[in-house]
Scaffold this active site. Structure first.
Site, PDB file in Angstrom:
ATOM      1  N   GLY A 113       0.932  -1.129  -0.098  1.00  0.00           N
ATOM      2  CA  GLY A 113       0.005   0.130  -0.091  1.00  0.00           C
ATOM      3  C   GLY A 113       0.859   1.381   0.013  1.00  0.00           C
ATOM      4  N   ASP A 161      -0.965   8.472  -6.779  1.00  0.00           N
ATOM      5  CA  ASP A 161       0.236   7.667  -6.369  1.00  0.00           C
ATOM      6  C   ASP A 161       1.260   8.299  -7.432  1.00  0.00           C
ATOM      7  OD1 ASP A 161      -1.505   6.453  -4.922  1.00  0.00           O
ATOM      8  OD2 ASP A 161      -1.419   4.520  -6.136  1.00  0.00           O
TER       9      ASP A 161
HETATM   10  C1  GLA Z   1      -4.382   2.942  -5.125  1.00  0.00           C
HETATM   11  C2  GLA Z   1      -4.478   3.820  -6.352  1.00  0.00           C
HETATM   12  C3  GLA Z   1      -4.680   5.262  -6.273  1.00  0.00           C
HETATM   13  C4  GLA Z   1      -5.876   5.631  -5.309  1.00  0.00           C
HETATM   14  C5  GLA Z   1      -5.539   4.704  -3.923  1.00  0.00           C
HETATM   15  C6  GLA Z   1      -6.581   4.783  -2.876  1.00  0.00           C
HETATM   16  O1  GLA Z   1      -3.086   3.303  -4.435  1.00  0.00           O
HETATM   17  O2  GLA Z   1      -3.267   3.518  -7.349  1.00  0.00           O
HETATM   18  O3  GLA Z   1      -4.898   5.898  -7.597  1.00  0.00           O
HETATM   19  O4  GLA Z   1      -6.996   5.397  -5.638  1.00  0.00           O
HETATM   20  O5  GLA Z   1      -5.580   3.125  -4.225  1.00  0.00           O
HETATM   21  O6  GLA Z   1      -6.800   6.063  -2.631  1.00  0.00           O
END
Ligand code: GLA
Length: 374
Positions: A113, A161
């Site tokens: 994550g 991200d």
């Molecule tokens: C992943 C995705 C992001 C975002 C997050 C949740 O990391 O790549 O674009 O949607 O989940 O916030």
């Protein structure tokens, strides 16, 4: 791989992972997010190899692979798609890329994550931009990396991200409006508290398919609400009153998803105000409220993350905690008083091991700068 024997890199790039303070799943709903890069990163070393088309990529811990620039296609090996996807997207913008060799080394836990995928995509894009003088702007690299994830990896991710990995600034979080892409750097001062990540070490393989399902459920909500509110283009434009009015027309799960996104957007704004005022108590309580929504309304948590967040609740030294990132495991973000960090990690690790028989991994993070040449 053979190139490693005489490899003399001409360029080194570091590309960081990220945490998100608040604003989960709001990016693809055109809302706000509040992420920052962290010190854990992927390091790329590059060299041109004088061939026209031949590329060799070696990743420490994963082995290597070679490919021809003229024959780029989706691979059965998932991590290779982060590389191939970026090459494919760059080739739609320019034909200046030539053969290169590259090594990749990471101290960013994968699938936790912290956005190792965006770090991989953006580091490669940044490196090739420097190496072959492609003239791409930072935003162009962010956007092409996001498209690579859609087309080659298959996750219909938002832009957070990649944006955080490239654009972050040390000591700050980024308040990003994902509709206009306007952004502001918000300084962050949380001493004597620290940002401690607890890695559940689980990444449930639901993540990609459920992620895309959540996106569809939000779109379903928008489509229903558009019937009475034609001006609505995304959940960003939906008010609580509109949602309550349309509630009876939508499946209850769709209502819950929309409800979470509306609240989560408000939480980004509230969190930004609390950080500006150094109101750390409010910062912590927003994290807890967000996790409730992540778990019960958006349903992207898992027993391991819920356990770790609940475990902090009786500890006065912890201001707040929540699962961060796309969901179904990965890391929780915790704000903990510096004097209590060691004891907390020890207790949490024991409790987690007893419950799930998994060794918890805990580490401190600091808001750090984005992708750069070293
Ligand atoms: C992943 C995705 C992001 C975002 C997050 C949740 O990391 O790549 O674009 O949607 O989940 O916030």
């Amino acid at each position: 791989m053979q190139f490693l024997e005489n490899f003399q890199p001409e360029l080194t790039i570091t590309s960081p992972g990220r945490i998100n303070f608040i604003g989960e799943h709001t990016d693809y709903n055109m809302g706000y997010v509040l992420p920052t890069a962290i010190g854990n990163k992927i390091t790329f070393k590059f060299s041109r190899n004088d061939s026209y088309n031949e590329c060799n990529v070696f990743s420490v811990g994963y082995q290597g692979f070679s490919f021809d620039l003229k024959e780029i296609a989706v691979s059965d090996v998932q991590w290779e798609n982060y590389i191939l996807g970026v090459i494919s997207e760059i080739s739609k913008l320019t034909d200046k890329v030539r053969g290169f060799d590259c090594t990749i080394e990471s101290n960013l836990p994968l699938g936790s994550g912290l956005s190792s995928s965006a770090a991989m995509e953006c580091g490669l894009a940044y490196g090739l931009n420097e190496l072959f003088d492609l003239g791409l702007s930072k935003l162009a690299m962010v956007e092409l990396s996001q498209r690579a994830e859609h087309t080659y990896v298959g996750t219909q991710c938002g832009i957070m991200d990649q944006f955080a990995s490239v654009m972050s600034k040390e000591g700050h979080v980024i308040l990003l409006d994902c509709r206009s892409l306007e952004y502001q750097y918000i300084p962050i001062h949380i001493a004597p508290y620290k940002l401690i990540m607890l890695n559940t070490k689980v990444s449930h393989n639901l993540a990609s398919s459920e992620y895309n399902t959540r996106k569809m459920e939000c779109e379903q909500g928008v489509a229903i609400l558009q019937k009475s509110n034609p001006e609505v283009m995304s959940l960003r434009e939906v008010t609580r009153a509109m949602l309550e009015k349309g509630k009876s027309e939508m499946p209850s799960k769709v209502y819950d998803r929309c409800s979470f996104i509306i609240d989560e957007n408000d939480r980004v704004i509230a969190m930004t105000e609390a950080l500006k005022k150094n109101d750390l108590k409010t910062v912590g309580s927003i994290l807890y409220t967000a996790h409730e929504g992540i778990s019960n309304l958006y349903e992207v948590s898992c027993p391991e993350s819920d356990f770790l967040v609940d475990f902090t609740k009786d500890n006065d030294a912890v201001l707040g905690a929540r699962q961060t990132g796309g969901g179904f495991g990965g890391c929780t973000l915790n704000i903990i008083h510096e004097n209590a960090v060691d004891a907390f990690i020890k207790e949490a690790s024991e409790a987690y091991k007893n419950k799930f028989n998994i060794e918890l991994e805990a580490f401190e993070v600091q808001p750090s700068g984005g992708t750069q040449v070293i």
